[in-house]
Scaffold this motif. Sequence first.
Motif, short mmCIF file in Angstrom:
data_model
loop_
_atom_site.label_atom_id
_atom_site.label_comp_id
_atom_site.label_asym_id
_atom_site.label_seq_id
_atom_site.Cartn_x
_atom_site.Cartn_y
_atom_site.Cartn_z
N MET A 110 0.86 -1.18 0.00
CA MET A 110 0.00 0.00 0.00
C MET A 110 0.90 1.23 0.00
O MET A 110 1.75 1.38 0.86
N ASN A 111 0.71 2.10 -0.98
CA ASN A 111 1.53 3.30 -1.00
C ASN A 111 1.00 4.34 -0.02
O ASN A 111 -0.10 4.22 0.51
N MET A 112 1.80 5.36 0.22
CA MET A 112 1.47 6.37 1.24
C MET A 112 0.17 7.11 0.92
O MET A 112 -0.61 7.39 1.83
N ASN A 113 -0.07 7.41 -0.36
CA ASN A 113 -1.31 8.13 -0.71
C ASN A 113 -2.54 7.31 -0.39
O ASN A 113 -3.53 7.83 0.13
N ASN A 114 -2.50 6.01 -0.69
CA ASN A 114 -3.63 5.14 -0.38
C ASN A 114 -3.84 5.04 1.12
O ASN A 114 -4.97 5.05 1.60
N LYS A 115 -2.73 4.94 1.86
CA LYS A 115 -2.83 4.85 3.32
C LYS A 115 -3.43 6.14 3.89
O LYS A 115 -4.32 6.09 4.73
N ASP A 116 -2.95 7.29 3.40
CA ASP A 116 -3.50 8.56 3.88
C ASP A 116 -4.97 8.71 3.53
O ASP A 116 -5.76 9.21 4.34
N GLU A 117 -5.36 8.27 2.34
CA GLU A 117 -6.77 8.36 1.94
C GLU A 117 -7.63 7.47 2.84
O GLU A 117 -8.71 7.88 3.27
#
Length: 102
Positions: free
Chosen positions: A1-8
């Motif tokens: 999971m990339n950081m953008n997906n995690k933040d979303e």
Amino acid sequence: MNMNNKDELLLTQLVFMFQTAALQQMGKLKNPVSDKIEKDLSQAQISIDLIEMLHKKMKGNLSSEEQRMISSVLQELKLNYVDEVSKESAAQPSSAGTSVQS
């Protein structure tokens, strides 16, 4: 999971956490701790205000999906809040026309 997906995902969970709290505070959902319907409209207003503040502060940094999700949650909560406030007003006996005579 990339950081953008995690933040979303984390943002979505945060908004839903405040949404759930607001719905409980409006008496729309049971409090899971007490297993009772409890109503505290002033706390519900604070939960709604917190989502609104996050929405304003993050303007320009949200994906279109995040923007739609937060707008939708706010609209739903505000409509429910107005409904609960109007129910409470209707339930209170009117003091108009009741004068105290000595």
